[in-house]
Write an enzyme that holds these catalytic residues in place. Structure first.
Site, PDB file in Angstrom:
ATOM      1  N   ARG A   1       0.839  -1.189   0.000  1.00  0.00           N
ATOM      2  CA  ARG A   1       0.000   0.000   0.000  1.00  0.00           C
ATOM      3  C   ARG A   1       0.881   1.248   0.000  1.00  0.00           C
ATOM      4  O   ARG A   1       1.967   1.248   0.615  1.00  0.00           O
ATOM      5  CB  ARG A   1      -0.848  -0.049   1.281  1.00  0.00           C
ATOM      6  CG  ARG A   1      -1.795   1.111   1.504  1.00  0.00           C
ATOM      7  CD  ARG A   1      -2.978   1.027   0.628  1.00  0.00           C
ATOM      8  NE  ARG A   1      -4.081   1.876   1.049  1.00  0.00           N
ATOM      9  CZ  ARG A   1      -5.038   2.274   0.210  1.00  0.00           C
ATOM     10  NH1 ARG A   1      -5.008   1.908  -1.058  1.00  0.00           N
ATOM     11  NH2 ARG A   1      -6.033   3.012   0.627  1.00  0.00           N
TER      12      ARG A   1
ATOM     13  N   ASP B   1      -7.639   8.583   0.563  1.00  0.00           N
ATOM     14  CA  ASP B   1      -8.184   7.460   1.340  1.00  0.00           C
ATOM     15  C   ASP B   1      -7.988   7.660   2.843  1.00  0.00           C
ATOM     16  O   ASP B   1      -8.526   6.910   3.652  1.00  0.00           O
ATOM     17  CB  ASP B   1      -7.563   6.127   0.893  1.00  0.00           C
ATOM     18  CG  ASP B   1      -8.367   5.480  -0.242  1.00  0.00           C
ATOM     19  OD1 ASP B   1      -9.480   5.960  -0.526  1.00  0.00           O
ATOM     20  OD2 ASP B   1      -7.879   4.507  -0.832  1.00  0.00           O
TER      21      ASP B   1
ATOM     22  N   GLY C   1     -13.315  -0.751  -6.913  1.00  0.00           N
ATOM     23  CA  GLY C   1     -14.494   0.111  -6.732  1.00  0.00           C
ATOM     24  C   GLY C   1     -14.640   0.679  -5.331  1.00  0.00           C
ATOM     25  O   GLY C   1     -15.768   0.811  -4.830  1.00  0.00           O
ATOM     26  N   GLY C   2     -13.533   1.001  -4.662  1.00  0.00           N
ATOM     27  CA  GLY C   2     -13.619   1.627  -3.331  1.00  0.00           C
ATOM     28  C   GLY C   2     -14.451   0.766  -2.379  1.00  0.00           C
ATOM     29  O   GLY C   2     -14.310  -0.461  -2.363  1.00  0.00           O
TER      30      GLY C   2
ATOM     31  N   THR D   1      -4.047  -0.386  -7.017  1.00  0.00           N
ATOM     32  CA  THR D   1      -4.850   0.829  -7.153  1.00  0.00           C
ATOM     33  C   THR D   1      -3.986   2.059  -7.364  1.00  0.00           C
ATOM     34  O   THR D   1      -2.831   2.102  -6.920  1.00  0.00           O
ATOM     35  CB  THR D   1      -5.704   1.020  -5.874  1.00  0.00           C
ATOM     36  OG1 THR D   1      -6.564   2.142  -6.050  1.00  0.00           O
ATOM     37  CG2 THR D   1      -4.859   1.250  -4.620  1.00  0.00           C
TER      38      THR D   1
ATOM     39  N   THR E   1      -8.840   1.282  -9.628  1.00  0.00           N
ATOM     40  CA  THR E   1      -8.389   0.056  -8.960  1.00  0.00           C
ATOM     41  C   THR E   1      -8.589  -1.117  -9.908  1.00  0.00           C
ATOM     42  O   THR E   1      -9.430  -1.079 -10.795  1.00  0.00           O
ATOM     43  CB  THR E   1      -9.167  -0.148  -7.637  1.00  0.00           C
ATOM     44  OG1 THR E   1      -8.996   0.999  -6.832  1.00  0.00           O
ATOM     45  CG2 THR E   1      -8.679  -1.352  -6.861  1.00  0.00           C
TER      46      THR E   1
ATOM     47  N   SER F   1      -7.884   1.206   3.335  1.00  0.00           N
ATOM     48  CA  SER F   1      -8.322   0.756   2.008  1.00  0.00           C
ATOM     49  C   SER F   1      -9.562  -0.106   2.153  1.00  0.00           C
ATOM     50  O   SER F   1      -9.921  -0.525   3.251  1.00  0.00           O
ATOM     51  CB  SER F   1      -7.188  -0.065   1.390  1.00  0.00           C
ATOM     52  OG  SER F   1      -7.616  -0.728   0.239  1.00  0.00           O
TER      53      SER F   1
END
Ligand code: GLY
Length: 584
Positions: free
Chosen positions: A104, A439, A489-490, A415, A397, A468
């Site tokens: 990440r 985020d 898609g979050g 992403t 993403t 995330s």
């Protein structure tokens, strides 16, 4: 579990053919499903799945193939992913060993909790939110470092071989599809709303949006600058993004635009190897990702709540009630996400408690089968209670899954956050930089790009990873993988993965039905349910009777899965994005 292999797929089960999308001679099987007996790749881009297949057929293992898929996706899905972003990966070897890699993005050392509350510089027109567009939105990328780690520890093929398909795609070009053009149209609106971005984020404007005249579907896009970076990586190794001239160029781009990311941030970046989350769910074992993703925690919290309901029976006797409890379970999980989840390296995150059967039973008891409730009735607001020792449109993403012929599997979600990330790019290398800083809880109490309200645990801090929703997940039965799944898609990742898992594990749906059936999404705040397409009138009425607010928005995540049935692998790429699985 009842058979979920539909009759239209059965003729292919025994044939060992290269399967890519629709089977020759078959008029009914959709081209986003493929069946293979040996190995399979499912991704949201057909050429990327083909890149992985090529490595598998050349004897590469699942990690080699997944790396090739990731590199190719970085070329063909500039709107979704790339080396300027980050991700999470789960690897499970056929012998049962599991490894979870967290690559990440992290906040730069100069980041502060209030950096997005201050007024931003003028960009022309309304000021674009600085956590979303431009230099301050950029967190330190981790994708290449993730693959450097994975390939060093698990890979069997030389890096240049894994980069070759991506280099060819970048040099020869690839055809633009409807998903690209939808996302380009959204990005165009952003540039029109904030015209100053046309200068400050000029590369994305020129290269991907035709300086305001969008390309057409089927047009070819070549990415020579990215090809140059990929060739450099092939020559100098996967560490080269974090050191030397590439790192210097990233720093120069971000700093010239007024950002805070430095070469030191890039040099200090570290991949984290974390313990995956594991839970027992009915006859299955679920392996998924821990914080700093909220995805695995929310999915397990939801599954453990639903374990208290007889879902397989309900799915046939009362489908509307099934959807209601499915929504209610994740409403609890999203409420807890907002209150409790953040980077575990920066504070205590009560994952064990949130995913425990005892906690799930208490939340399940609070679900009213006849009525949804106000947002405050979900999850647990009381810190003393929760922290006490336990008593008993998808945007930026991309997800992909790979299984090789030995049964080793990789699921990874990567992403750059929203479409084309921060819109800022390192021109020389065609490298689009993420906007993962959005985020974080950028401004307390204000929703982020996905409408999520987030808590103190997810405040910005130097070196911290933003929370995330990415949820790469492996489901085992009798210690063998039966489902690899994940989405983009979050927060819709969580509800989409959850829905598809329930369809395949509990509701007795076929792969086609699991992928295409109406998906509810409720993320606690805003307090509304939206679907990907119009729900059946009877379902809408049943939910409204229970007090759910149904939104007009039609939104969902984009799911990729590989399912094991009757000795075959069924790959499925969500038709909502246009990917194709590939296997043999
Ligand atoms: N950037 C989307 C997520 O990580 O949830």
């Amino acid at each position: 579990m009842s058979s979920i292999l539909t009759p239209v797929l059965l003729p292919f089960v025994s044939v060992c053919l290269v399967a890519f999308g629709a089977q020759p001679g078959d008029a009914t099987s959709p081209d986003w499903l493929a069946v293979g007996t040996q190995a399979m790749v499912a991704s949201d881009s057909a050429p990327a799945s083909q890149a992985g297949l090529r490595i598998l057929q050349a004897g590469g293992n699942a990690v080699d193939a997944a790396a090739a898929v990731s590199f190719a996706l970085g070329v063909t899905r500039p709107e979704s992913t790339g080396l300027g972003g980050g991700g999470f990966m789960l690897v499970r070897w056929a012998d049962g060993r599991v490894c979870m890699l967290d690559y990440r993005e992290v906040a730069p050392a100069a980041a502060t909790p209030d950096m997005f509350s201050r007024p931003a510089g003028a960009e022309g027109g309304e000021v674009p939110p600085p956590s979303r567009y431009g230099p301050l939105a950029v967190a330190v990328p981790g994708t290449l470092a993730g693959w450097e780690y994975a390939l060093r520890v698990f890979g069997s093929k030389p890096l240049p071989e894994l980069l070759a398909p991506a280099i060819t795609l970048a040099e020869d070009g690839f055809a633009l599809d409807a998903h690209y053009l939808d996302n380009a149209a959204d990005a165009l609106k952003t540039y029109q709303k904030h015209p100053g971005l046309q200068q400050s984020c000029a590369y994305v404007w020129r290269t991907f949006l035709g300086s305001g005249t969008l390309p057409r579907q089927g047009d070819m896009l070549r990415r020579p600058a990215l090809a140059k970076l990929l060739r450099l990586i092939a020559q100098d190794g996967a560490g080269c993004l974090h050191h030397g001239p590439v790192a210097a160029q990233i720093e120069a781009t971000v700093r010239a635009a007024g950002g805070i990311l430095t070469r030191d941030d890039l040099e200090r970046y570290e991949v984290r190897r974390r313990e995956p989350l594991r839970c027992r769910y009915r006859d299955y074992t679920v392996l998924t990702v821990p914080p700093p993703s909220s995805g695995g925690t929310a999915i397990i919290e939801g599954l453990k709540i639903l374990e208290t309901f007889d879902l397989p029976r309900l799915a046939t006797t009362d489908p509307a009630l099934t959807t209601h409890v499915q929504i209610e379970a994740l409403k609890h999980a999203f409420a807890d996400r907002a209150r409790w989840l953040g980077d575990p390296d920066f504070g205590r995150v009560p994952v064990e408690r949130l995913t425990s059967a005892a906690y799930a039973r208490r939340l399940a008891a609070r679900i009213d089968v006849n009525r949804t409730k106000p947002p405050d009735d979900y999850g647990t607001a009381d810190a003393a209670e929760l922290l006490a020792p336990p008593v008993g449109d998808d945007g930026g993403t991309s997800h992909f899954c790979v299984v090789d012929k030995a049964g080793n599997v990789v699921v990874a979600t990567e992403t750059i956050n929203t479409e084309f990330g921060s819109l800022l790019a390192v021109e020389e290398y065609g490298l689009i930089l993420n906007n993962e800083m959005d985020d974080f809880t950028a401004v307390a109490g204000a929703p982020n790009a996905f409408g999520l309200i987030q808590g103190e645990a997810n405040a910005v801090a130097p070196g911290k990873r933003p929370l995330s929703s990415m949820s790469p997940t492996i489901v085992l039965k009798d210690n063998e993988p039966v489902l690899l799944v994940g989405a983009s898609g979050g927060p819709r990742i969580i509800t989409s993965v959850f829905h598809v898992m329930l369809c395949l594990l509990d509701y007795g749906r076929s792969p086609e039905e699991a992928m295409t059936s109406c998906r509810p999404h409720q993320q606690w705040s805003p307090d509304e349910v939206c679907f990907d397409h119009d729900p059946p009138a009877s379902l809408a009425a049943a939910l409204q009777q229970r007090g759910h607010h149904l939104a007009d928005k039609r939104r969902t995540g984009i799911v990729q899965f590989i399912l094991r049935r009757d000795g075959t692998w069924i790959g499925a790429s969500d038709p909502r994005k246009g990917g194709r699985p590939a296997g043999y």
